[in-house]
Design a protein around this motif. Structure first.
Motif, PDB file in Angstrom:
ATOM      1  N   ARG A 189       0.841  -1.208   0.000  1.00  0.00           N
ATOM      2  CA  ARG A 189       0.000   0.000   0.000  1.00  0.00           C
ATOM      3  C   ARG A 189       0.870   1.249   0.000  1.00  0.00           C
ATOM      4  NH1 ARG A 189      -1.293   3.075   4.549  1.00  0.00           N
ATOM      5  NH2 ARG A 189      -2.825   4.689   4.089  1.00  0.00           N
ATOM      6  N   ILE A 190       1.915   1.256   0.806  1.00  0.00           N
ATOM      7  CA  ILE A 190       2.804   2.413   0.894  1.00  0.00           C
ATOM      8  C   ILE A 190       3.485   2.664  -0.454  1.00  0.00           C
ATOM      9  CG2 ILE A 190       4.949   3.239   1.956  1.00  0.00           C
ATOM     10  CD1 ILE A 190       4.020   1.759   4.526  1.00  0.00           C
ATOM     11  N   PHE A 191       3.872   1.588  -1.125  1.00  0.00           N
ATOM     12  CA  PHE A 191       4.511   1.716  -2.445  1.00  0.00           C
ATOM     13  C   PHE A 191       3.548   2.357  -3.442  1.00  0.00           C
ATOM     14  CE2 PHE A 191       5.319   0.191  -6.732  1.00  0.00           C
ATOM     15  CZ  PHE A 191       6.673   0.406  -6.884  1.00  0.00           C
ATOM     16  N   TYR A 192       2.303   1.857  -3.495  1.00  0.00           N
ATOM     17  CA  TYR A 192       1.333   2.376  -4.469  1.00  0.00           C
ATOM     18  C   TYR A 192       1.003   3.843  -4.197  1.00  0.00           C
ATOM     19  CZ  TYR A 192       0.636  -2.509  -5.823  1.00  0.00           C
ATOM     20  OH  TYR A 192       0.826  -3.787  -6.261  1.00  0.00           O
ATOM     21  N   ILE A 193       0.915   4.216  -2.920  1.00  0.00           N
ATOM     22  CA  ILE A 193       0.654   5.617  -2.590  1.00  0.00           C
ATOM     23  C   ILE A 193       1.826   6.493  -3.012  1.00  0.00           C
ATOM     24  CG2 ILE A 193       0.425   7.234  -0.658  1.00  0.00           C
ATOM     25  CD1 ILE A 193      -1.263   5.130   0.764  1.00  0.00           C
ATOM     26  N   SER A 194       3.034   6.007  -2.801  1.00  0.00           N
ATOM     27  CA  SER A 194       4.239   6.794  -3.097  1.00  0.00           C
ATOM     28  C   SER A 194       4.529   6.873  -4.588  1.00  0.00           C
ATOM     29  CB  SER A 194       5.443   6.195  -2.359  1.00  0.00           C
ATOM     30  OG  SER A 194       5.205   6.136  -0.965  1.00  0.00           O
ATOM     31  N   ASP A 195       4.007   5.919  -5.354  1.00  0.00           N
ATOM     32  CA  ASP A 195       4.180   5.929  -6.815  1.00  0.00           C
ATOM     33  C   ASP A 195       3.186   6.923  -7.408  1.00  0.00           C
ATOM     34  OD1 ASP A 195       4.596   5.371  -9.488  1.00  0.00           O
ATOM     35  OD2 ASP A 195       3.425   3.506  -9.450  1.00  0.00           O
ATOM     36  N   GLN A 196       3.562   8.183  -7.434  1.00  0.00           N
ATOM     37  CA  GLN A 196       2.599   9.241  -7.724  1.00  0.00           C
ATOM     38  C   GLN A 196       2.243   9.382  -9.191  1.00  0.00           C
ATOM     39  OE1 GLN A 196       3.160  12.918  -5.551  1.00  0.00           O
ATOM     40  NE2 GLN A 196       4.288  11.869  -3.942  1.00  0.00           N
ATOM     41  N   GLU A 206      10.433  10.420  -6.761  1.00  0.00           N
ATOM     42  CA  GLU A 206       9.459   9.810  -5.852  1.00  0.00           C
ATOM     43  C   GLU A 206      10.139   9.202  -4.633  1.00  0.00           C
ATOM     44  OE1 GLU A 206       6.039   8.592  -9.146  1.00  0.00           O
ATOM     45  OE2 GLU A 206       7.723   7.245  -8.742  1.00  0.00           O
ATOM     46  N   LEU A 207      11.306   8.592  -4.833  1.00  0.00           N
ATOM     47  CA  LEU A 207      12.053   8.038  -3.698  1.00  0.00           C
ATOM     48  C   LEU A 207      12.474   9.127  -2.718  1.00  0.00           C
ATOM     49  CD1 LEU A 207      14.306   5.296  -5.323  1.00  0.00           C
ATOM     50  CD2 LEU A 207      12.702   4.954  -3.442  1.00  0.00           C
ATOM     51  N   ASN A 208      12.895  10.254  -3.248  1.00  0.00           N
ATOM     52  CA  ASN A 208      13.320  11.339  -2.366  1.00  0.00           C
ATOM     53  C   ASN A 208      12.136  11.990  -1.655  1.00  0.00           C
ATOM     54  OD1 ASN A 208      16.092  11.593  -2.062  1.00  0.00           O
ATOM     55  ND2 ASN A 208      16.344  12.479  -4.106  1.00  0.00           N
ATOM     56  N   ARG A 209      10.991  12.082  -2.326  1.00  0.00           N
ATOM     57  CA  ARG A 209       9.783  12.568  -1.642  1.00  0.00           C
ATOM     58  C   ARG A 209       9.410  11.620  -0.509  1.00  0.00           C
ATOM     59  NH1 ARG A 209       5.963  14.052  -6.863  1.00  0.00           N
ATOM     60  NH2 ARG A 209       6.907  16.081  -7.377  1.00  0.00           N
ATOM     61  N   PHE A 210       9.491  10.338  -0.795  1.00  0.00           N
ATOM     62  CA  PHE A 210       9.193   9.317   0.215  1.00  0.00           C
ATOM     63  C   PHE A 210      10.183   9.413   1.374  1.00  0.00           C
ATOM     64  CE2 PHE A 210      10.470   5.094   1.722  1.00  0.00           C
ATOM     65  CZ  PHE A 210       9.287   4.649   2.284  1.00  0.00           C
ATOM     66  N   GLY A 216      12.601  12.919   7.033  1.00  0.00           N
ATOM     67  CA  GLY A 216      12.902  14.338   7.175  1.00  0.00           C
ATOM     68  C   GLY A 216      13.860  14.908   6.171  1.00  0.00           C
ATOM     69  N   ASN A 217      14.678  14.065   5.538  1.00  0.00           N
ATOM     70  CA  ASN A 217      15.677  14.563   4.586  1.00  0.00           C
ATOM     71  C   ASN A 217      15.760  13.649   3.370  1.00  0.00           C
ATOM     72  OD1 ASN A 217      16.864  16.831   6.156  1.00  0.00           O
ATOM     73  ND2 ASN A 217      17.424  15.190   7.574  1.00  0.00           N
ATOM     74  N   PRO A 218      15.976  14.215   2.186  1.00  0.00           N
ATOM     75  CA  PRO A 218      16.151  13.370   1.005  1.00  0.00           C
ATOM     76  C   PRO A 218      17.513  12.695   1.018  1.00  0.00           C
ATOM     77  CG  PRO A 218      16.482  15.675   0.435  1.00  0.00           C
ATOM     78  CD  PRO A 218      16.045  15.644   1.866  1.00  0.00           C
TER      79      PRO A 218
END
Length: 614
Positions: A189-196, A206-210, A216-218
């Motif tokens: 679920r977390i993966f699908y939400i993060s795959d914007q 997307e990885l850095n947003r996640f 807190g930091n990319p």
């Protein structure tokens, strides 16, 4: 996440349980060691995980005492047990197996093995302990320490804290060496939400947003490449198009856990609302939202903006509509599909029967109006708080002011109004609702029935949402709750002589003394009109009770005529203080114009009279 941690120390006599506690608290080895230490509480601000920690010494715990421990001591509710042994005493090492075997018969909590007095032994006891660790999945780790020279004392209690706050058991199966199904479900679920962008790959952006959202930091560019390199070397399909796939994401979390960094995975899970049992918490799904009596709830700009982003993400063919497959993909992160087949009947759809972008927002507004807590739950599943960086889903909702205040101020800030469509069965209420959505009721024979229809109507050039609710009642009876609404549409069949009598009765029972505006609609206007058996004609009834004349409706007449009816219903709901005035009729404006002319003529006559007197 638990609010505090309770650590219980057990083991054979003289292994140093009390000494370990005293050395931790005093930061030096005690010259005199009491038989048993009192319960110690370590404040949150001096613990690594920032939670209060209670340490309990049970120095009388021998193998035969565990039943006693279960009955009389366990009310302390220990969250983790440290089984202490003496690394220089083979007998205490051999008793570790017995302690654990008996202990897990009564309690299901993480276990930490503690080898004390390491300052008295040159080598390690791990070779002897390792077979025991492999036999019991409850054992989180083993720490060798020394109460005398303070070696690994802080680390011991840190691992104990970690075993409680970041438990391995819900995440990972050590025998199969893989993530447990509930963990896979949560991380998916977390993966699908993060795959914007919905391309099934987490790009660098997307990885850095996640990463920023969870930690807190990319990540630095090189660190990002290192992560993908590790995944690429260990999986066949973990990296595609220079991005991380779902399998790669799952592998990465498996690697964290195998390397003892399961707090990383727990940080991710808790950010997305999960509890220790890998279920979404009630606080996350159902944030507190107070809705006083007389107020309503509707989605605001932030809510619509988030939902539009979701729509754009899952509208794969970019046709401005969601097919059943696209809608199923949108709700893939939910444990169930929130919208049943009724949605295709209650909102505007495309010619193909798909939910249009407009209909999609209408359905969300209907959900927020009818059941705000269920709406908040769905927004939680879809990741609203994480993706919008808001504290909860409540920021997507506006609670309107009380309706009585709107009446006092003679204006409203609401954008959603509820209209109850009331009339005897067979009047054509369902056809009326479908006409509001721009389609014929003939298309409903293969679809699920729903009593609701929602669409937008313009009132003073402002877009408003109007909900039509078909009230299905017996002819003789209508509950008070069925009459509660912003505007009542009393519908009768012009071809049925008994139909209007029901509407007149309902009006007198529920609306004649209320502030709820009423609009009468004469349905089946294309059929020959029958004389109603009521004591007066519908027009006479409306004149007597200061109601607008009945509006004619037919499912076969022009769409423009029907739209005029829905606009008048919205007008009546938006301006209930004008109940009794037909603002949109030509006769109203004609009366205003004639009144103005009369005033002008009288004013001119008075002026001439004053001039003559002078």
């Amino acid at each position: 996440m638990k609010q505090d941690v309770r650590i219980l120390l057990v083991g054979e006599p003289k292994v140093g349980k009390t000494s370990l506690i005293m050395s931790l608290v005093g930061e030096e080895f005690p010259e005199e060691v009491p038989h048993r230490a009192e319960e110690i509480t370590i404040p949150a601000d001096v613990t690594p995980e920032k939670v209060p920690t209670h340490i309990v010494d049970y120095s009388d715990a021998t193998c035969v005492n565990y039943r006693f421990l279960s009955c009389f001591f366990w009310p302390t509710q220990a969250n983790v047990v440290c089984v202490v042994y003496d690394v220089t005493n083979e007998d205490t090492i051999n008793k570790v197996f017995t302690h654990i075997a008996l202990f897990i018969c009564y309690f299901r909590v993480p276990i930490i093995l503690v080898g004390n007095k390491s300052d008295l032994r040159c080598g390690s006891s791990m070779e002897t302990i390792l077979p025991i660790m492999n036999q019991f999945s409850e054992i989180e780790t083993c720490v060798e320490c020394s109460a005398k020279n303070l070696k690994n004392i802080s680390e011991l209690f840190y691992y104990a804290q970690k075993a409680v706050l970041h438990p391995t058991a819900p995440l990972y199966d050590p025998e199969d060496k893989q993530l447990k199904p509930l963990c896979v479900r949560a991380l998916s679920r977390i993966f699908y939400i993060s795959d914007q962008d919905n391309d099934r790959i987490l790009s660098d952006l997307e990885l850095n947003r996640f990463q920023k959202s969870c930690f807190g930091n990319p990540l630095a560019p090189q660190a990002l490449e290192d992560v993908k390199t590790v995944v690429w070397k260990n999986t066949s399909d973990g990296v595609q198009d220079n991005g991380l796939t779902l399998n790669g994401f799952l592998f990465l979390n498996t690697l964290f856990i195998q390397r003892g960094r399961h707090e990383t995975t727990w940080t991710i899970l808790r950010k997305f609302g999960y509890d220790d049992n890998l279920e979404l918490t009630d606080d996350y799904l159902y944030p507190e939202l107070r809705v006083p009596i007389g107020c309503t709830t509707e989605l605001n700009h932030s809510g619509h903006q988030f939902l539009q982003q979701l729509f754009d993400k899952y509208d794969d063919d970019k046709d401005g509509a969601l097919s059943p497959t696209e809608l199923a993909n949108l709700f893939r992160v939910c444990p169930y599909t929130p919208w049943g087949d009724g949605v295709y009947v209650s909102v505007p759809t495309t010619a193909e029967g798909y939910i249009s972008n407009h209909g999609y927002h209408c359905q969300w507004m209907l959900s927020a109006y009818l059941d705000i807590h269920r709406c908040l739950e769905h927004l939680g599943y879809l990741g609203y708080p994480v993706l919008t960086e808001q504290e909860s889903q409540t920021t997507a909702v506006t609670v309107t002011r009380e309706k009585v205040v709107d009446l006092e101020k003679r204006q409203t800030q609401r954008s959603v109004f509820l209209c109850k469509v009331i009339g005897p069965r067979g009047t054509g209420k369902t056809a009326f609702l479908q006409a509001f959505l721009g389609r014929s009721s003939a298309v409903l024979h293969h679809l699920a029935f729903t009593p609701y229809a929602i669409n937008t109507v313009y009132v003073c050039k402002e877009e408003k949402y109007l909900i039509l609710h078909e009230v299905d009642v017996e002819v003789e009876f209508l509950k008070q709750s069925d009459a509660a609404c912003d505007v009542a549409c009393l519908m009768y069949d012009t071809s049925d002589p008994r139909s209007f009598d029901y509407c007149a009765s309902i009006y007198k029972q529920h609306f004649m003394e209320s502030s709820i505006p009423c609009v009468l609609v004469a349905s089946k206007a294309d059929l020959p009109e029958a004389k109603q058996f009521h004591g007066m004609t519908p027009s006479e009834f409306c004149y007597k009770h200061r109601l607008p004349p009945p509006l004619l409706f037919s499912s076969v007449i022009s769409d423009a005529t029907n739209k005029n009816i829905f606009a008048k219903l919205a007008w009546a709901a938006a301006y209930p203080h004008l109940n009794g005035s037909d603002l949109s009729s030509a006769s109203f404006w004609l009366r205003v114009a004639l009144g103005s002319a009369v005033v002008a003529v009288l004013g001119f006559a008075v002026y001439r009279a004053v001039v003559r007197l002078k």
